[in-house]
Write a protein that holds these residues in place. Structure first.
Motif, short mmCIF file in Angstrom:
data_model
loop_
_atom_site.label_atom_id
_atom_site.label_comp_id
_atom_site.label_asym_id
_atom_site.label_seq_id
_atom_site.Cartn_x
_atom_site.Cartn_y
_atom_site.Cartn_z
N VAL A 49 0.83 -1.21 0.00
CA VAL A 49 0.00 0.00 0.00
C VAL A 49 0.86 1.26 0.00
O VAL A 49 0.58 2.20 -0.74
CB VAL A 49 -0.96 -0.01 1.21
N PHE A 50 1.92 1.27 0.78
CA PHE A 50 2.72 2.48 0.92
C PHE A 50 3.63 2.72 -0.29
O PHE A 50 3.63 3.80 -0.86
CB PHE A 50 3.55 2.41 2.20
N SER A 51 4.40 1.71 -0.69
CA SER A 51 5.40 1.91 -1.74
C SER A 51 4.92 1.53 -3.13
O SER A 51 5.60 1.79 -4.11
CB SER A 51 6.66 1.10 -1.43
N LYS A 52 3.78 0.85 -3.23
CA LYS A 52 3.25 0.35 -4.52
C LYS A 52 4.12 -0.73 -5.13
O LYS A 52 3.98 -1.05 -6.30
CB LYS A 52 3.02 1.49 -5.52
N ALA A 53 5.04 -1.31 -4.36
CA ALA A 53 5.86 -2.42 -4.85
C ALA A 53 4.96 -3.64 -5.04
O ALA A 53 4.07 -3.90 -4.25
CB ALA A 53 6.97 -2.73 -3.85
N VAL A 54 5.23 -4.38 -6.11
CA VAL A 54 4.39 -5.52 -6.47
C VAL A 54 5.21 -6.79 -6.40
O VAL A 54 6.38 -6.81 -6.77
CB VAL A 54 3.83 -5.33 -7.90
N GLN A 55 4.59 -7.86 -5.90
CA GLN A 55 5.23 -9.17 -5.90
C GLN A 55 4.17 -10.24 -6.15
O GLN A 55 3.00 -10.05 -5.85
CB GLN A 55 5.98 -9.43 -4.61
N VAL A 56 4.62 -11.34 -6.71
CA VAL A 56 3.73 -12.46 -7.02
C VAL A 56 3.95 -13.54 -5.97
O VAL A 56 5.10 -13.90 -5.68
CB VAL A 56 4.00 -13.00 -8.44
#
Length: 74
Positions: A49-56
């Motif tokens: 939510v904070f950094s918008k970093a995405v992981q699968v």
């Protein structure tokens, strides 16, 4: 925890019990559909939510109470 249905995980909120890369709150941003439409869903994409970093991750990991809590909790 209630059983999870992978088709209903989109936009659900999750809290990491142990923060991942200093991120604690996540949102399921995409349910990854397999190439074969008859194959079961195996993965989801979560977005911090904070950094918008995405992981699968494998969607079944969300069922592990020692790693994930459903909703945004402290």
């Amino acid at each position: 925890m209630n059983p999870l249905n992978p088709k209903k995980l989109l936009l659900t909120k999750w809290t990491a019990v142990k923060p991942l890369a200093k991120q604690k709150h996540f949102l399921v941003s995409r349910v990854i559909q397999p190439d074969d439409p008859t194959a079961p869903i195996e993965s989801v994409e979560i977005e911090a939510v904070f950094s918008k970093a995405v992981q699968v991750i494998a969607w079944r990991e969300l069922q592990d109470d020692s790693v994930w809590r459903q909703g945004w909790v402290q």
